[in-house]
Design a protein around this motif. Structure first.
Motif, mmCIF file in Angstrom:
data_model
loop_
_atom_site.group_PDB
_atom_site.id
_atom_site.type_symbol
_atom_site.label_atom_id
_atom_site.label_comp_id
_atom_site.label_asym_id
_atom_site.label_seq_id
_atom_site.Cartn_x
_atom_site.Cartn_y
_atom_site.Cartn_z
ATOM 1 N N TYR A 1 0.829 -1.199 0.000
ATOM 2 C CA TYR A 1 0.000 0.000 0.000
ATOM 3 C C TYR A 1 0.868 1.255 0.000
ATOM 4 O O TYR A 1 0.587 2.214 -0.709
ATOM 5 N N SER A 2 1.936 1.235 0.777
ATOM 6 C CA SER A 2 2.794 2.422 0.852
ATOM 7 C C SER A 2 3.496 2.705 -0.466
ATOM 8 O O SER A 2 3.816 3.848 -0.773
ATOM 9 N N GLN A 3 3.713 1.672 -1.257
ATOM 10 C CA GLN A 3 4.426 1.848 -2.523
ATOM 11 C C GLN A 3 3.500 2.073 -3.709
ATOM 12 O O GLN A 3 3.875 2.745 -4.661
ATOM 13 N N HIS A 4 2.284 1.506 -3.647
ATOM 14 C CA HIS A 4 1.420 1.543 -4.828
ATOM 15 C C HIS A 4 -0.011 2.009 -4.581
ATOM 16 O O HIS A 4 -0.710 2.316 -5.531
ATOM 17 N N ALA A 5 -0.457 1.990 -3.339
ATOM 18 C CA ALA A 5 -1.835 2.364 -2.989
ATOM 19 C C ALA A 5 -2.864 1.691 -3.899
ATOM 20 O O ALA A 5 -3.781 2.316 -4.411
#
Length: 143
Positions: free
Chosen positions: A58-62
Motif C-alpha cells: 500500500y505504501s508503494q502503490h496504494a
C-alpha cells in the motif's frame, strides 16, 4: 535494505516476526489483552505477517484492493470494540519489532520507509471506522 527486501526477509525466515510483535505489544500494553481473549495467537501471527505485505504494498502503490482491505479491517476492528486510538501504540510496537527482527540490517532508510507505510495504512484503517451516531438529547432540537 529497502521495504521490499524487508518483506522478503520476513517471509523467508522460519522465525515468525509476529510472534515477537505480540510478545512486545501485549507486554507493553496490558490493557489490550482483553481484545485477545480466545484468540489463537499463532494464527493471528500468520495474519499479521501477511498484513505486513499489504502495508508495504500500500505504501508503494496504494492499490485499490489494498485500500478496500484496510477499510474492511478497520470496520472489523471497530466491530470487535477495539478503539482506534490504540493504533499509535500498535504502530510503535510494530516498528520496534521490525527493528529487532532485522538487527544489523536495520537502518534509517528502512525505519523511515516502515514508519511511512505503517502511518499510511493506519490512516486508511482508521477511516474504516464508522462515525459514532450523534445522539440528540431532549434539550437539543432535532435537525
Amino acid at each position: 535494505m529497502n521495504i521490499s527486501q524487508s518483506i522478503h526477509e520476513i517471509f523467508s525466515r522460519e522465525e515468525v516476526l509476529a510472534d515477537l510483535f505480540y510478545d512486545i505489544f501485549l507486554d507493553r500494553h496490558p490493557e489490550v489483552q482483553k481484545y485477545f481473549v480466545g484468540v489463537d495467537l499463532k494464527q493471528q501471527a500468520v495474519v499479521l505477517t501477511m498484513m505486513l505485505s499489504v502495508i508495504a504494498e500500500y505504501s508503494q502503490h496504494a492499490y485499490p484492493a489494498a485500500t478496500r482491505y484496510l477499510l474492511v479491517l478497520g470496520r472489523k476492528h471497530q466491530q470487535l470494540g477495539i478503539p482506534v486510538d490504540l493504533m499509535p501504540n500498535f504502530g510503535r510496537c510494530l516498528l520496534e519489532t521490525l527493528e529487532r527482527f532485522h538487527g544489523r540490517d536495520w537502518n534509517a532508510e528502512l525505519r523511515t520507509a516502515w514508519q511511512r507505510a505503517i502511518a499510511l495504512a493506519s490512516q486508511v484503517l482508521a477511516s474504516g471506522y464508522e462515525p459514532e451516531p450523534v445522539s440528540s438529547s431532549p434539550d437539543t432540537p432535532g435537525v
